[in-house]
Enzyme design. Structure first.
Site, PDB file in Angstrom:
ATOM      1  N   ASP A  26      47.403  67.605  64.474  1.00 17.18           N
ATOM      2  CA  ASP A  26      48.593  67.626  65.235  1.00 17.18           C
ATOM      3  C   ASP A  26      49.808  67.322  63.869  1.00 17.18           C
ATOM      4  OD1 ASP A  26      50.785  67.748  67.224  1.00 17.18           O
ATOM      5  OD2 ASP A  26      50.812  65.594  67.527  1.00 17.18           O
ATOM      6  N   ASN A  74      48.765  73.497  76.059  1.00 15.73           N
ATOM      7  CA  ASN A  74      49.365  74.326  74.939  1.00 15.73           C
ATOM      8  C   ASN A  74      49.864  75.795  75.663  1.00 15.73           C
ATOM      9  OD1 ASN A  74      47.477  73.138  72.321  1.00 15.73           O
ATOM     10  ND2 ASN A  74      49.583  72.612  72.934  1.00 15.73           N
TER      11      ASN A  74
HETATM   12  C1  IPE Z   1      47.225  68.301  70.874  1.00 14.39           C
HETATM   13  O1  IPE Z   1      48.523  68.216  70.299  1.00 14.39           O
HETATM   14  C2  IPE Z   1      46.657  69.572  71.049  1.00 14.39           C
HETATM   15  C3  IPE Z   1      46.237  70.102  69.458  1.00 14.39           C
HETATM   16  C4  IPE Z   1      46.237  69.616  68.456  1.00 14.39           C
HETATM   17  C5  IPE Z   1      45.803  71.255  69.734  1.00 14.39           C
HETATM   18  P1  IPE Z   1      50.007  68.456  71.365  1.00 14.39           P
HETATM   19  O2  IPE Z   1      50.815  68.672  70.258  1.00 14.39           O
HETATM   20  O3  IPE Z   1      49.746  69.658  71.997  1.00 14.39           O
HETATM   21  O4  IPE Z   1      50.042  67.365  72.041  1.00 14.39           O
HETATM   22  P2  IPE Z   1      51.128  66.584  72.722  1.00 14.39           P
HETATM   23  O5  IPE Z   1      52.102  67.625  73.331  1.00 14.39           O
HETATM   24  O6  IPE Z   1      52.057  65.971  71.638  1.00 14.39           O
HETATM   25  O7  IPE Z   1      50.467  65.416  73.630  1.00 14.39           O
HETATM   26  C1  IPE Z   2      49.284  71.237  66.410  1.00 12.37           C
HETATM   27  O1  IPE Z   2      50.740  71.137  65.697  1.00 12.37           O
HETATM   28  C2  IPE Z   2      48.846  72.433  66.456  1.00 12.37           C
HETATM   29  C3  IPE Z   2      48.886  72.891  67.889  1.00 12.37           C
HETATM   30  C4  IPE Z   2      48.887  72.224  69.117  1.00 12.37           C
HETATM   31  C5  IPE Z   2      48.214  74.092  68.193  1.00 12.37           C
HETATM   32  P1  IPE Z   2      51.896  70.986  66.843  1.00 12.37           P
HETATM   33  O2  IPE Z   2      52.176  72.460  67.034  1.00 12.37           O
HETATM   34  O3  IPE Z   2      51.678  70.401  68.235  1.00 12.37           O
HETATM   35  O4  IPE Z   2      53.107  70.421  65.837  1.00 12.37           O
HETATM   36  P2  IPE Z   2      54.014  69.515  66.301  1.00 12.37           P
HETATM   37  O5  IPE Z   2      53.321  68.452  67.029  1.00 12.37           O
HETATM   38  O6  IPE Z   2      55.031  70.242  67.325  1.00 12.37           O
HETATM   39  O7  IPE Z   2      54.772  68.892  65.168  1.00 12.37           O
HETATM   40 MG    MG Z   3      51.869  68.505  68.477  1.00 14.05          MG
END
Ligand code: IPE
Ligand code: IPE
Ligand code: MG
Length: 248
Positions: A26, A74
């Site tokens: 993340d 997502n």
């Molecule tokens: C979890 O991260 C999913 C992945 C790392 C692919 P998200 O960024 O989607 O999770 P939330 O929305 O902060 O819970």
């Molecule tokens: C994790 O990074 C990757 C995916 C969820 C695909 P994020 O895209 O969630 O990045 P933040 O959490 O918004 O910084």
């Molecule tokens: Mg994230």
């Protein structure tokens, strides 16, 4: 073979290694935003981190590494970001599959994947096929994956077997249930890592992490390093895992 960083690996006590590590990768978007870059640049940087961590897992002879690449939630992101991520997955697989294969990695995908573009679905099938007889690290990529969705799919498969008369409801045990999960045949998660500061599981491996140890870091995924990965493994080695029992 991928070169190994012997000094780094020597820090880990092999007897105290987890069998299965899961990572919520993340913080790509926030990392990019802080630098005045587009979120997509964060995802591209995140792929570079993944490559380094997989290499470390191979060199450590870890049994299973599961990474969260795209959740069932997502899809709620803007189409442009979703498209970019799909493109990045294809590019990553196309570019890395032969090197992964040469390193005896066995790739597997957890999740639905049927809503992905046919070309990406084919690439996924081909990569799995290419590496299916490999005996090294089990590398699970959770893509269009949600823990609740996985549990529902498993329940549906068992319900169908009951309906066909192959099973009676009383036959359904934890073992039988696990055999219907996407991770069938793999050990439960011992260590769950989440980068970038949030303290939640976000629908990841809800069943498999029943007794996982958690390790959270503020480091955003693009800045996560093999050194920090090793720190997490060393910390894991110091935990007292009781599984509901008492220490002797
Ligand atoms: C979890 O991260 C999913 C992945 C790392 C692919 P998200 O960024 O989607 O999770 P939330 O929305 O902060 O819970
Ligand atoms: C994790 O990074 C990757 C995916 C969820 C695909 P994020 O895209 O969630 O990045 P933040 O959490 O918004 O910084
Ligand atoms: Mg994230």
């Amino acid at each position: 073979m991928w070169e190994s960083d012997a000094d780094l690996l020597a820090r880990v006590d092999k007897d105290k290694m987890p069998r299965h590590v899961a990572i919520i990768m993340d913080g790509n978007g926030r990392w990019a935003n802080c630098r005045g870059l587009l979120r997509s640049a964060g995802h591209t940087a995140g792929v570079k981190t993944l490559k380094k961590i997989l290499k470390t897992a191979v060199n450590l002879k870890l049994e299973a590494l599961t990474v969260y690449a795209f959740s069932t939630e997502n899809w709620k992101r803007p189409p442009s970001e979703v498209d970019f991520l799909m493109h990045l997955f294809s590019e990553y697989l196309e570019r890395e599959k032969l090197e992964m294969h040469a390193n005896n990695v066995r790739i597997k995908f957890l999740g639905r994947t049927e809503d992905f573009a046919p070309s990406l679905q084919k690439l996924i099938r081909d990569s799995v096929e290419l590496m299916k007889n490999n005996t090294g690290v089990k590398f699970n990529v959770a893509a269009d994956y949600g823990g609740q969705d996985e549990i529902i799919r498993a329940a549906q498969k068992l319900a169908c077997r009951v309906k066909r008369g192959e099973l009676s409801p009383e036959d359904i045990s934890a073992k039988l249930f696990e055999e219907e999960l996407d991770t069938a045949g793999q050990p439960p998660v011992d260590l769950m890592i989440r980068t970038s500061g949030d303290l939640r599981v976000s629908n990841f491996l809800l069943w498999q992490a029943a007794y996982a140890e958690f390790w959270f870091t503020d480091t955003p995924w693009p800045e996560f390093t093999p050194e920090e990965f090793i720190d997490a493994l060393i910390d894991f080695g110091k935990r007292s895992r009781r599984f509901g029992a008492l220490n002797n």
